[in-house]
Design an enzyme around this catalytic site. Structure first.
Site, PDB file in Angstrom:
ATOM      1  N   ASP A  63      23.325  -5.875 -31.424  1.00 24.11           N
ATOM      2  CA  ASP A  63      22.301  -5.094 -32.114  1.00 24.11           C
ATOM      3  C   ASP A  63      22.934  -4.653 -33.429  1.00 24.11           C
ATOM      4  OD1 ASP A  63      20.022  -3.564 -32.690  1.00 24.11           O
ATOM      5  OD2 ASP A  63      20.856  -1.803 -31.694  1.00 24.11           O
ATOM      6  N   GLU A  78      19.749  -9.644 -32.654  1.00 23.60           N
ATOM      7  CA  GLU A  78      18.418  -9.129 -32.990  1.00 23.60           C
ATOM      8  C   GLU A  78      18.023  -9.594 -34.384  1.00 23.60           C
ATOM      9  OE1 GLU A  78      16.453  -5.198 -31.825  1.00 23.60           O
ATOM     10  OE2 GLU A  78      17.223  -4.819 -33.827  1.00 23.60           O
ATOM     11  N   ASP A  97      22.245   1.754 -28.934  1.00 26.55           N
ATOM     12  CA  ASP A  97      22.610   0.486 -29.572  1.00 26.55           C
ATOM     13  C   ASP A  97      23.272  -0.455 -28.572  1.00 26.55           C
ATOM     14  OD1 ASP A  97      22.254   1.319 -32.654  1.00 26.55           O
ATOM     15  OD2 ASP A  97      23.211   2.938 -31.533  1.00 26.55           O
TER      16      ASP A  97
END
EC number: 3.1.21.10
Length: 163
Positions: free
Chosen positions: A7, A66, A139
């Site tokens: 992430d 991501e 996260d």
């Protein structure tokens, strides 16, 4: 099969290492943080060096990243894009395949609903990986969800081949 979920972010870059199998197993998760007082170029070096160590230590077969889908804040989007660039560079140098997912794809694959809330996602990650508590910080939980997403889409693709 070992997947590193990432992430991306400048202040906090979440990571999660998941081993395939039944059940999926979380090997490690956490965040790489960069001090806000450092100039951007030094923060990128911190991200680079820490992520390089993670890649060396865990030797993932693939990285689930991501995708930057949209951002309301241009400054945030630029910082996330710079962090993504570090991830892509390191994977390219090591010939590690990168698969990108939008937040909606991750929510659909892990939570069963493309608009699942963060807490619902964390609970699903906890259940799927049989963790004793919700993964923290957010996260790191998101990074684990990305890795789980990779396995969910891989399983779906395998099922489609047999139907």
């Amino acid at each position: 099969m070992r997947v590193l979920g990432v992430d991306p972010g400048m202040a906090l870059l979440g990571y999660g290492v998941v081993e395939g199998g039944e059940p999926l197993r979380a090997l490690s998760f956490g965040v790489v943080s960069t001090p806000a007082h450092l100039p951007v170029e030094r923060r990128l070096v911190v991200l680079h060096d820490e992520l390089a160590q993670l890649l060396e230590h865990w030797q993932p077969d693939v990285v689930a990243l991501e995708q930057l889908f949209f951002a309301r804040n241009v400054t945030t989007a630029l910082a996330v894009g710079q962090a993504r660039g570090i991830v892509l560079l390191l994977c390219g140098q090591r010939t590690i395949p990168v698969v990108e997912y939008t937040p909606a794809q991750v929510k659909q694959a892990v939570g069963g609903y493309g608009r699942a809330r963060k807490r619902e996602m964390q609970e699903m990650v906890r259940l799927l990986l049989r963790l004793p508590v919700l993964p923290q910080p957010d996260d790191a939980a998101d990074a684990l969800a990305l890795a789980v997403c990779y396995f969910q889409y891989s399983r779906a693709a395998q099922l489609e081949r047999f139907t």
